[in-house]
Design an enzyme around this catalytic site. Structure first.
Site, PDB file in Angstrom:
ATOM      1  N   ARG A   1      -0.378   8.951  13.360  1.00  0.00           N
ATOM      2  CA  ARG A   1       1.012   7.599  13.014  1.00  0.00           C
ATOM      3  C   ARG A   1       1.388   8.377  11.390  1.00  0.00           C
ATOM      4  NH1 ARG A   1      -3.800   5.257  12.199  1.00  0.00           N
ATOM      5  NH2 ARG A   1      -5.102   5.487  10.517  1.00  0.00           N
ATOM      6  N   ASP A   2       2.354   8.179  10.697  1.00  0.00           N
ATOM      7  CA  ASP A   2       2.915   8.921   9.193  1.00  0.00           C
ATOM      8  C   ASP A   2       3.696   9.574   9.084  1.00  0.00           C
ATOM      9  OD1 ASP A   2       1.211   6.190   9.137  1.00  0.00           O
ATOM     10  OD2 ASP A   2      -0.502   7.525   8.007  1.00  0.00           O
TER      11      ASP A   2
ATOM     12  N   GLN B   1       4.372   0.504   2.054  1.00  0.00           N
ATOM     13  CA  GLN B   1       3.551  -0.374   2.898  1.00  0.00           C
ATOM     14  C   GLN B   1       3.767  -1.586   1.969  1.00  0.00           C
ATOM     15  OE1 GLN B   1       2.142   0.984   6.033  1.00  0.00           O
ATOM     16  NE2 GLN B   1       4.413   1.237   5.764  1.00  0.00           N
TER      17      GLN B   1
ATOM     18  N   ASN C   1       0.487  -1.437   0.115  1.00  0.00           N
ATOM     19  CA  ASN C   1      -0.329   0.178  -0.073  1.00  0.00           C
ATOM     20  C   ASN C   1       0.769   0.969  -0.019  1.00  0.00           C
ATOM     21  OD1 ASN C   1      -0.519  -1.516   2.582  1.00  0.00           O
ATOM     22  ND2 ASN C   1      -1.116   0.515   3.255  1.00  0.00           N
ATOM     23  N   ASP C   2       0.435   2.394   0.681  1.00  0.00           N
ATOM     24  CA  ASP C   2       1.701   3.554   1.061  1.00  0.00           C
ATOM     25  C   ASP C   2       3.026   3.931  -0.200  1.00  0.00           C
ATOM     26  OD1 ASP C   2      -0.617   3.624   2.619  1.00  0.00           O
ATOM     27  OD2 ASP C   2       0.512   4.443   3.792  1.00  0.00           O
TER      28      ASP C   2
ATOM     29  N   PHE D   1       4.924   0.673  10.540  1.00  0.00           N
ATOM     30  CA  PHE D   1       3.536   1.555   8.693  1.00  0.00           C
ATOM     31  C   PHE D   1       4.736   2.315   8.683  1.00  0.00           C
ATOM     32  CE2 PHE D   1      -0.855   0.715  11.645  1.00  0.00           C
ATOM     33  CZ  PHE D   1      -0.572  -0.124  11.177  1.00  0.00           C
ATOM     34  N   SER D   2       3.452   3.784   7.650  1.00  0.00           N
ATOM     35  CA  SER D   2       3.542   4.314   7.041  1.00  0.00           C
ATOM     36  C   SER D   2       4.820   5.230   7.606  1.00  0.00           C
ATOM     37  CB  SER D   2       3.056   4.784   6.544  1.00  0.00           C
ATOM     38  OG  SER D   2       2.170   4.697   4.879  1.00  0.00           O
TER      39      SER D   2
ATOM     40  N   GLU E   1      -4.572  10.758   8.072  1.00  0.00           N
ATOM     41  CA  GLU E   1      -3.634  10.019   7.384  1.00  0.00           C
ATOM     42  C   GLU E   1      -2.530  10.741   6.296  1.00  0.00           C
ATOM     43  OE1 GLU E   1      -5.459   5.354   7.955  1.00  0.00           O
ATOM     44  OE2 GLU E   1      -5.350   6.205   5.652  1.00  0.00           O
TER      45      GLU E   1
HETATM   46  C1  FRU Z   1      -2.733   4.866   4.589  1.00  0.00           C
HETATM   47  C2  FRU Z   1      -2.386   4.065   5.875  1.00  0.00           C
HETATM   48  C3  FRU Z   1      -1.967   4.614   6.978  1.00  0.00           C
HETATM   49  C4  FRU Z   1      -0.514   3.682   7.596  1.00  0.00           C
HETATM   50  C5  FRU Z   1      -0.440   2.459   6.557  1.00  0.00           C
HETATM   51  C6  FRU Z   1      -0.388   1.019   7.098  1.00  0.00           C
HETATM   52  O1  FRU Z   1      -2.967   4.051   3.989  1.00  0.00           O
HETATM   53  O2  FRU Z   1      -3.560   3.465   7.452  1.00  0.00           O
HETATM   54  O3  FRU Z   1      -2.401   5.588   7.816  1.00  0.00           O
HETATM   55  O4  FRU Z   1       0.396   3.927   8.683  1.00  0.00           O
HETATM   56  O5  FRU Z   1      -1.930   2.597   5.413  1.00  0.00           O
HETATM   57  O6  FRU Z   1      -0.210   0.145   6.108  1.00  0.00           O
END
Ligand code: FRU
Length: 484
Positions: free
Chosen positions: A163-164, A53, A36-37, A96-97, A218
């Site tokens: 987060r992030d 991710q 993902n991200d 996580f991100s 996020e």
């Molecule tokens: C956004 C998210 C972030 C998090 C990550 C987890 O898509 O939910 O907030 O860090 O994905 O995989």
């Protein structure tokens, strides 16, 4: 064996099990399994690095690792060894991100550690961690992680969603913006600063949305563009406003005045970054050419992803990297120039009139189309891509409503629906740049004034392209190149 090596070994052993049908030609995907991200987007020692991710063991989201790819030109990517695995107390349920920055020649990653506090993962807490590398390939986690702990979360901020981190430097300080919410249904962004990336102090709640703008923000990103502040956030469950924000989650931007010392960002109006279906959690970087580049996850939470099934064994991809340009109080998004180096097999038409549907006598799976329409008297006109016996993806302009429409009802096996966005003709003309890959479409309208991105999953035989109109219009130019 440590977790990083275990994941790496698994990928190498299973790569051959990928079904290649929808594997993209010129977009970054994971080597195997789920992504993902985008994370840690940076140009470091001349090369572009993009982390992401990653759950390498299956095509579903799971305990997050950081995948890593390196490129000279943002188009052709080479996989590097995975950068992070969830193998410490402070990130045991997911790395996580986060983002990257260069300091004293080293490459630093600032990322979120996810920690479950209940048995089923429904309850969690999050902290911020640091990792660094001398060579840009092998990373070591900082031995005093976390660098921003739970005790540094201010009042009026969620203790769960924290987060992030997006890191940047201004003056003597390093800063991070962090995604958060106020516990009452409003997304917000927290600002912290540090002199050394290791000791951080809270500055302020930089910005806060209202109840229409998502219950949690996020992946915030904050930068200056031609003297103005720009804040981008990924808003969970943002409410629809007419044609806008009709996806489960939305990416929005604000242009405004930033006072970094006080930690205050005066939010201007809120706009979508992309008006299509599949664009989330983008991250930007400033490269050595002075370009502000953005790349996003080209998917959407809570939507079906066909490559998770049928033995495809992968899911998730990145958009084409785009350059952000500020035009007054709006952002324009343009495909990066480098993509032009991959154009092959030029096909073109000049000054033709259409009334009805006309097939181009070229077929392709992965290509770029550049079209300029002169609307003439037509009420509706556009182009259909990945067209087969029963399939087609329609990109269409409706004159009466001044709307551009991306319709994927008949695109193939993926999710359906249409997205519309308001856009004005200029001198009665509409300019499109369209990038089609095996399972994606990205449309840049009127030089990047608006973009629409969506995943489609057509059959292998659906390769035709047609242009159409209701009423007479002309195509002043049409250029098509395969991208390979
Ligand atoms: C956004 C998210 C972030 C998090 C990550 C987890 O898509 O939910 O907030 O860090 O994905 O995989």
């Amino acid at each position: 064996m440590n977790k990083l090596d275990e994941a790496e070994k698994y990928i190498k052993a299973n790569k051959e099990r990928l079904n290649k049908q929808y594997r993209l030609e010129y977009h970054l995907m994971g080597e195997y399994g789920w992504i993902n991200d985008p994370n840690g987007f940076i140009q470091y020692k001349g090369k572009y690095h993009l982390f992401y991710q990653h759950y390498p063991f299956d095509a579903v989201w799971g305990p997050m690792h950081w995948g890593h790819a390196i490129s000279e030109d943002l188009i052709k990517w080479h996989y590097a060894p995975l950068a992070l695995a969830p193998d410490e107390e402070y990130d045991k349920d997911g790395c996580f991100s986060g983002s990257a920055i260069e300091k004293d020649d080293k490459l630093y990653l600032v990322y979120t550690g996810n920690i479950h506090t209940g048995a089923d993962g429904g309850e969690y807490k999050q902290v911020q961690n640091l990792a660094y590398s001398e060579d840009g390939v092998h990373f070591k986690k900082y031995d005093k992680n976390p660098v921003i702990g739970q005790e540094q979360i201010p009042e009026r901020a969620s203790k769960r969603d924290f987060r992030d981190p997006k890191v940047f430097k201004k003056g003597q300080y390093y800063y991070v913006v962090l995604g958060s919410n106020d516990g009452m249904g409003n997304g917000q962004v927290l600002l912290y600063r540090s002199l050394d990336l290791k000791q951080w102090e809270f500055v302020n709640i930089l910005a806060k949305g209202d109840e229409t703008m998502g219950y949690n923000w996020e992946c915030p990103d904050l930068f200056e563009l031609d003297g103005k502040g720009v804040l981008i956030v990924s808003a969970q469950h943002m409410k629809a406003r007419g044609n806008d924000f009709n996806n489960p989650n939305s990416v929005i931007y604000f242009i405004g005045d930033l006072d970094i010392e006080k930690g205050v960002f005066q939010l201007g109006d809120c706009h979508a970054v992309d008006y299509g279906f599949d664009f989330y959690a983008p991250q930007t970087t400033l490269d050595k050419l002075g370009r502000r580049l953005i790349v996003a996850w080209m998917d959407m939470w809570e939507m079906p992803m066909p490559t998770q099934e049928r033995g495809h064994n992968w899911a998730g991809a990145m958009t084409l990297p785009r350059e952000i340009v500020r035009v007054g109080d709006r952002l324009y998004f343009k495909p990066i120039e480098e993509i032009k180096n991959y154009r092959k097999n030029h096909y073109h038409l000049r000054n033709i009139k259409i009334n009805g549907e006309k097939y181009l006598d070229t077929i392709s799976e992965c290509y770029e189309l550049e079209i300029e329409f002169d609307a003439g008297e037509a009420r509706e006109f556009g182009v259909k891509v990945r067209k087969g016996k029963e399939e087609e993806t329609i990109l269409c302009y409706s004159r009466d409503e001044s709307l551009f429409i991306f319709n994927r009802d008949k695109s193939g096996i993926g999710p359906k629906g249409e997205r519309k966005t308001n856009i004005a003709l200029k001198n009665n003309k509409l300019k499109l740049r369209i990038f089609v890959d095996r399972c994606s479409v990205e449309v840049f309208i009127n030089d990047g004034e608006k973009t629409m991105t969506g995943r489609i999953y057509p059959g292998k035989e659906s390769l035709n392209i047609s242009v159409f109109s209701k009423g007479e219009c002309s195509i002043t130019r049409l250029d098509k190149w395969d991208i390979a």
